[in-house]
Scaffold this motif. Sequence first.
Motif, PDB file in Angstrom:
ATOM      1  N   ARG A  76     -13.280  10.603 -10.749  1.00 34.13           N
ATOM      2  CA  ARG A  76     -12.743  10.343 -12.810  1.00 34.13           C
ATOM      3  C   ARG A  76     -13.757   9.219 -12.524  1.00 34.13           C
ATOM      4  NH1 ARG A  76      -6.392   9.747 -10.855  1.00 34.13           N
ATOM      5  NH2 ARG A  76      -6.624  11.933 -11.556  1.00 34.13           N
ATOM      6  N   SER A  77     -14.789   8.027 -12.143  1.00 33.29           N
ATOM      7  CA  SER A  77     -15.679   6.679 -12.602  1.00 33.29           C
ATOM      8  C   SER A  77     -16.930   7.734 -12.674  1.00 33.29           C
ATOM      9  CB  SER A  77     -15.526   6.097 -11.077  1.00 33.29           C
ATOM     10  OG  SER A  77     -16.705   4.649 -11.497  1.00 33.29           O
ATOM     11  N   LEU A  78     -17.173   8.364 -11.674  1.00 36.07           N
ATOM     12  CA  LEU A  78     -18.473   9.129 -12.648  1.00 36.07           C
ATOM     13  C   LEU A  78     -18.331  10.315 -13.329  1.00 36.07           C
ATOM     14  CD1 LEU A  78     -21.410   9.997 -11.882  1.00 36.07           C
ATOM     15  CD2 LEU A  78     -20.240  11.930 -10.340  1.00 36.07           C
ATOM     16  N   VAL A  79     -17.424  10.299 -14.099  1.00 39.47           N
ATOM     17  CA  VAL A  79     -17.240  11.367 -15.497  1.00 39.47           C
ATOM     18  C   VAL A  79     -17.264  10.112 -16.106  1.00 39.47           C
ATOM     19  CG1 VAL A  79     -15.518  12.531 -16.334  1.00 39.47           C
ATOM     20  CG2 VAL A  79     -16.102  12.825 -14.232  1.00 39.47           C
ATOM     21  N   GLU A  80     -16.794   8.866 -16.243  1.00 40.56           N
ATOM     22  CA  GLU A  80     -16.478   8.195 -17.507  1.00 40.56           C
ATOM     23  C   GLU A  80     -17.635   7.404 -17.561  1.00 40.56           C
ATOM     24  OE1 GLU A  80     -13.177   7.460 -19.492  1.00 40.56           O
ATOM     25  OE2 GLU A  80     -12.824   9.137 -17.970  1.00 40.56           O
ATOM     26  N   SER A  81     -18.185   7.486 -16.640  1.00 41.99           N
ATOM     27  CA  SER A  81     -19.700   7.199 -16.483  1.00 41.99           C
ATOM     28  C   SER A  81     -20.562   7.841 -17.438  1.00 41.99           C
ATOM     29  CB  SER A  81     -19.998   6.182 -15.099  1.00 41.99           C
ATOM     30  OG  SER A  81     -21.405   5.376 -15.218  1.00 41.99           O
ATOM     31  N   ALA A  82     -20.499   9.380 -16.702  1.00 47.31           N
ATOM     32  CA  ALA A  82     -21.435  10.263 -17.795  1.00 47.31           C
ATOM     33  C   ALA A  82     -21.490   9.936 -19.172  1.00 47.31           C
ATOM     34  CB  ALA A  82     -21.621  11.707 -16.447  1.00 47.31           C
ATOM     35  N   PHE A  83     -19.554  10.415 -19.649  1.00 49.21           N
ATOM     36  CA  PHE A  83     -19.432  10.138 -20.568  1.00 49.21           C
ATOM     37  C   PHE A  83     -19.874   9.259 -21.635  1.00 49.21           C
ATOM     38  CE2 PHE A  83     -17.579  13.914 -19.643  1.00 49.21           C
ATOM     39  CZ  PHE A  83     -17.093  14.658 -20.299  1.00 49.21           C
ATOM     40  N   ALA A  84     -19.916   8.109 -21.214  1.00 46.26           N
ATOM     41  CA  ALA A  84     -20.093   6.858 -21.887  1.00 46.26           C
ATOM     42  C   ALA A  84     -21.664   6.607 -22.092  1.00 46.26           C
ATOM     43  CB  ALA A  84     -19.439   5.492 -20.704  1.00 46.26           C
ATOM     44  N   ARG A  85     -22.149   6.988 -20.904  1.00 45.12           N
ATOM     45  CA  ARG A  85     -23.757   7.396 -20.941  1.00 45.12           C
ATOM     46  C   ARG A  85     -24.023   7.947 -22.021  1.00 45.12           C
ATOM     47  NH1 ARG A  85     -27.298   9.042 -16.262  1.00 45.12           N
ATOM     48  NH2 ARG A  85     -29.769   8.763 -17.741  1.00 45.12           N
ATOM     49  N   HIS A  86     -23.051   8.915 -22.471  1.00 45.87           N
ATOM     50  CA  HIS A  86     -23.599  10.388 -23.443  1.00 45.87           C
ATOM     51  C   HIS A  86     -23.269   9.882 -24.501  1.00 45.87           C
ATOM     52  CE1 HIS A  86     -23.814  14.657 -23.991  1.00 45.87           C
ATOM     53  NE2 HIS A  86     -23.441  14.562 -25.086  1.00 45.87           N
ATOM     54  N   ILE A  87     -22.231   9.144 -24.711  1.00 47.66           N
ATOM     55  CA  ILE A  87     -22.049   8.219 -25.882  1.00 47.66           C
ATOM     56  C   ILE A  87     -22.449   7.667 -26.915  1.00 47.66           C
ATOM     57  CG2 ILE A  87     -20.216   7.370 -27.267  1.00 47.66           C
ATOM     58  CD1 ILE A  87     -18.134   9.380 -26.095  1.00 47.66           C
ATOM     59  N   CYS A  88     -23.120   6.638 -25.690  1.00 51.83           N
ATOM     60  CA  CYS A  88     -24.109   5.604 -25.958  1.00 51.83           C
ATOM     61  C   CYS A  88     -25.798   5.735 -26.407  1.00 51.83           C
ATOM     62  CB  CYS A  88     -23.479   4.049 -24.945  1.00 51.83           C
ATOM     63  SG  CYS A  88     -22.164   4.002 -24.487  1.00 51.83           S
ATOM     64  N   GLN A  89     -25.818   7.234 -25.879  1.00 50.53           N
ATOM     65  CA  GLN A  89     -27.493   7.056 -25.942  1.00 50.53           C
ATOM     66  C   GLN A  89     -27.385   7.558 -27.496  1.00 50.53           C
ATOM     67  OE1 GLN A  89     -29.897   7.521 -23.837  1.00 50.53           O
ATOM     68  NE2 GLN A  89     -28.831   6.254 -22.232  1.00 50.53           N
TER      69      GLN A  89
END
Length: 129
Positions: A116-129
Motif C-alpha cells: 500500500r505504501s509503495l502504491v501510494e508513493s507511486a500514485f503521488a509521484r505520478h500525479i505530481c510530475q
Amino acid sequence: MNLTRSYILVLDPEGLHRNDAHPLETGLQYPIFVARSTEQAVSRVNQGIPSLVILVGNNFQDWSQPLVSQLRQHDQAPDMTIVALTDSASPQWDYSEDTPGLDGLLVKPLSIDILRSLVESAFARHICQ
C-alpha cells in the motif's frame, strides 16, 4: 485522478493465478492489470501509462534492461515507478544495479502495508510530475 492512467501493471510471466485474483490484488483498491508476458505488458503500456509497474519473477530476463528501457521510452515514463519483486532466496536480487531504469527492488514476501505504501508513493509521484 485520471483512472485511465492511474493503474498498476503487474508483469508476472511465471504466475499460475490464471483463474483467480493475483495475490498482489488482495486488499488494494486500485485498478490492476496483470500481464503474463512482456509483449502483453508493453501492449498495455502503449494503451495507457501506469503509475506503478511491478515486475515479478526470479528470472532476471523477466525484468531485464531491454524491457525496462522499452517501458521507459514512453513520453509519460518519467512519472512511472518501476520496481522488481523477487524471492529472497533468488540470486537475481543483487542485479538491480545492472538495470538502471528500476526505481527499486522488493523481496517476497511483501506485506500489504508495504505494498500500500509503495502504491501510494507511486500514485503521488505520478500525479505530481
